[in-house]
Design an enzyme around this catalytic site. Sequence first.
Site, PDB file in Angstrom:
ATOM      1  N   LYS A  54       0.841  -1.201   0.000  1.00  0.00           N
ATOM      2  CA  LYS A  54       0.000   0.000   0.000  1.00  0.00           C
ATOM      3  C   LYS A  54       0.875   1.248   0.000  1.00  0.00           C
ATOM      4  O   LYS A  54       0.645   2.180  -0.764  1.00  0.00           O
ATOM      5  CB  LYS A  54      -0.927   0.007   1.219  1.00  0.00           C
ATOM      6  N   GLN A  98      -5.118  -1.410   9.444  1.00  0.00           N
ATOM      7  CA  GLN A  98      -4.997  -2.759   8.901  1.00  0.00           C
ATOM      8  C   GLN A  98      -5.621  -3.769   9.868  1.00  0.00           C
ATOM      9  O   GLN A  98      -5.293  -3.799  11.044  1.00  0.00           O
ATOM     10  CB  GLN A  98      -3.502  -3.080   8.681  1.00  0.00           C
ATOM     11  N   ASP A 121     -11.454   2.807   3.810  1.00  0.00           N
ATOM     12  CA  ASP A 121     -11.844   1.394   3.730  1.00  0.00           C
ATOM     13  C   ASP A 121     -13.371   1.253   3.655  1.00  0.00           C
ATOM     14  O   ASP A 121     -13.891   0.188   3.320  1.00  0.00           O
ATOM     15  CB  ASP A 121     -11.347   0.645   4.978  1.00  0.00           C
TER      16      ASP A 121
END
Length: 305
Positions: A54, A98, A121
């Site tokens: 990422k 995460q 997200d």
Amino acid sequence: MTAQIIDGKAFAAEVREKVAGHVSRLKQEHGITPGLAVVLVGEDPASQVYVRNKGKQTIEVGMSSFEHKLPAETSQEELLELLDRLNADPQIHGILVQLPLPSHVDEELVINRIDPDKDVDGFHISNVGRLATGQKSMVPCTPLGCLMMLRDQRGSLSGLDAVVIGRSNIVGKPMAQLLLGDSCTVTIAHSRTRGLPEVVRRADVVVAAVGRPGFVRGEWIKPGATVIDVGINRIEAPEKGTNDDGSVKTRLVGDVDFDGAVQVAGAITPVPGGVGPMTIACLLANTVTACCRANGLDEPEGLTA
Ligand code: NDP
């Protein structure tokens, strides 16, 4: 008939190129650099690989990348305080925590502490509600990537019969909402669904997010259907031989019996190289979208739902 293979790697590269173009315009015309903060707690090896990828791709498209790697014993309070600082930081337009988090941390509490407008997200309860009610939201990356590929493949999705197999909060449910938003007639199937082969046989669009290798059989697929395989399953591959420690080598497969489905479908995503590469590309797309919204600018076309 053999299906067209949808090249997710090439598609993701196109999305990243579009993102890079928007980033460059934001910098030149407005003096703004979109910034993405990624928070990793603990040392889960798979998560470390994701976070590294990422960060690398964020920088490649010209955005600022802020990585916060915290030890596994970080307290929930410390994590929440970090999120409060990131929420308040004007240089940061997207925040991603995460998952999974260590067991002493309440995942829901943490996700819902992120400013919904920076929740790239799309897991914050406000974004889930906005998506369900057809308002502007941050859309979860994997379903957004699937939607982009479907629109590219089929043009308008209006009126198509779609089946989403799987009802998780991160893939199945948001995918179904997105397809509904594009006026598909949507069926959500799950482990209690009866007569799944018949349900799938009616569908023009099949999205498989089950987590079982080769679960969707080729003979279930309606001729000409578009098949999006979200599954990522590692299985033993004795044909590849053994590793140095004597264990059998492995390979990745999807939730769809590819060899069977490719004979019937109109188009299909392979695993690997299908949906997988789209997820990070859509994370970058969401960060640019969040940055434009935060600055009252027009959203980038083709990168949102
Ligand atoms: P979950 O385990 O959270 O959900 C799986 C879903 O499949 C559940 O809703 C479950 O139903 C359903 N299911 C299980 N067995 C059956 C069955 N026999 N018949 C019908 N439905 C069934 O998985 P995720 O949604 O998180 O992920 C799904 C797959 O996608 C995994 O392989 C994962 O690795 C992959 N994935 C890939 C990503 C990418 O970037 N490409 C990103 C995220 C996930 P029930 O609710 O009834 O239990």
